[in-house]
Design a protein around this motif. Structure first.
Motif, PDB file in Angstrom:
ATOM      1  N   GLY A 193       0.783  -1.227   0.000  1.00  0.00           N
ATOM      2  CA  GLY A 193       0.000   0.000   0.000  1.00  0.00           C
ATOM      3  C   GLY A 193       0.815   1.278   0.000  1.00  0.00           C
TER       4      GLY A 193
ATOM      5  N   ILE B  33      -2.416 -15.602  -0.640  1.00  0.00           N
ATOM      6  CA  ILE B  33      -2.599 -14.148  -0.777  1.00  0.00           C
ATOM      7  C   ILE B  33      -3.832 -13.683   0.000  1.00  0.00           C
TER       8      ILE B  33
ATOM      9  N   VAL C 169       7.743 -17.257  -6.981  1.00  0.00           N
ATOM     10  CA  VAL C 169       8.006 -15.902  -7.510  1.00  0.00           C
ATOM     11  C   VAL C 169       9.352 -15.846  -8.230  1.00  0.00           C
TER      12      VAL C 169
ATOM     13  N   ARG D 265      11.054  -9.794  -1.750  1.00  0.00           N
ATOM     14  CA  ARG D 265      10.281  -9.578  -0.528  1.00  0.00           C
ATOM     15  C   ARG D 265      10.825 -10.390   0.634  1.00  0.00           C
TER      16      ARG D 265
ATOM     17  N   ARG E 230      -7.970   1.825  -0.886  1.00  0.00           N
ATOM     18  CA  ARG E 230      -7.827   1.075  -2.143  1.00  0.00           C
ATOM     19  C   ARG E 230      -8.880  -0.036  -2.228  1.00  0.00           C
TER      20      ARG E 230
ATOM     21  N   ARG F  53      -9.850  -5.683  -4.096  1.00  0.00           N
ATOM     22  CA  ARG F  53      -8.990  -6.834  -3.833  1.00  0.00           C
ATOM     23  C   ARG F  53      -9.376  -7.484  -2.514  1.00  0.00           C
TER      24      ARG F  53
ATOM     25  N   ARG G  41      -0.344  -8.614   6.677  1.00  0.00           N
ATOM     26  CA  ARG G  41       0.573  -8.209   5.601  1.00  0.00           C
ATOM     27  C   ARG G  41       1.606  -7.224   6.123  1.00  0.00           C
TER      28      ARG G  41
END
Ligand code: ADP
Length: 187
Positions: free
Chosen positions: A11, A54, A65, A89, A128, A134, A146
């Motif tokens: 974000g 996710i 990934v 990440r 968002r 999402r 997260r």
């Protein structure tokens, strides 16, 4: 050819800035989040596995990934430059990226980090959620997971790149244009 990493918490505005940077510098933009969401939309086996993680706000395994990133690097050797967004990440991903780049005779030029206080991250993601819909943005507990995952698994990368003298931090709290100007000035 330049290789940049756009770094920051969920974000922080990485996707928004990446879009503007691509317009200005014609980078090849690689967002692992977008690549994963595309797999989910296409209903692939990989997408199915990724969706379960996710939606809980957990990371997907490094192998998944890294495989996607390897494909992007191999298939875009003519790009004007690369902008990685949401990757690496974990420290393991950062180390593997270095190895992949080395194998191709290349290296990461800089890691540009957008810094934002946790409370602001929370508000931006809630906002968002209303626009993009999402699933991982909808539930406060998942947003918190997260943010916690970012601190425990992703923040250690900062030292990894600081030790390579590649880490640059920008104040991510300004307007979209203010942040964009700061990144452009750096590039
Ligand atoms: P945000 O910036 O809001 O976190 P992303 O689109 O970058 O959104 O990522 C969405 C989700 O996709 C992450 O929460 C994580 O589950 C997964 N994901 C994205 N990139 C990675 C990565 N490099 N390693 C592991 N999981 C990832």
């Amino acid at each position: 050819m330049k290789y940049y990493v756009l770094f920051g918490p969920p974000g922080a505005g990485k996707g928004t800035q990446a879009q503007k940077l691509v317009e200005k510098y014609q980078f090849h933009h690689v967002s692992t989040g977008e690549l994963l969401r595309s797999e989910i939309r296409q209903g692939t086996e990989l997408g199915r596995q990724a969706a379960a993680l996710i939606e809980k706000g957990n990371l997907v395994p490094d192998e998944i990934v890294v495989g996607m990133i390897r494909n992007e690097l191999i298939n875009n050797t003519e790009a004007a430059g690369f902008l990685f967004d949401g990757f690496p990440r974990t420290t393991a991903q950062a180390e593997t990226l270095d190895q992949l780049m080395k194998d191709l005779g290349k290296q990461i030029d800089a890691v540009i980090a957008l810094h934002l206080p946790d409370a602001m991250i929370f508000d931006r993601i809630r906002h968002r959620a209303e626009i993009e819909g999402r699933k991982d943005d909808a539930d406060p507990a998942i947003i918190q997971n997260r943010i916690d995952t970012y601190h425990s698994k992703t923040v250690p990368i900062i030292d990894y790149y600081r030790n390579q003298n590649k880490y640059v931090e920008i104040d991510g709290t300004g307007t979209i244009d203010e942040v964009f100007e700061k990144i452009s000035a750096l590039l």
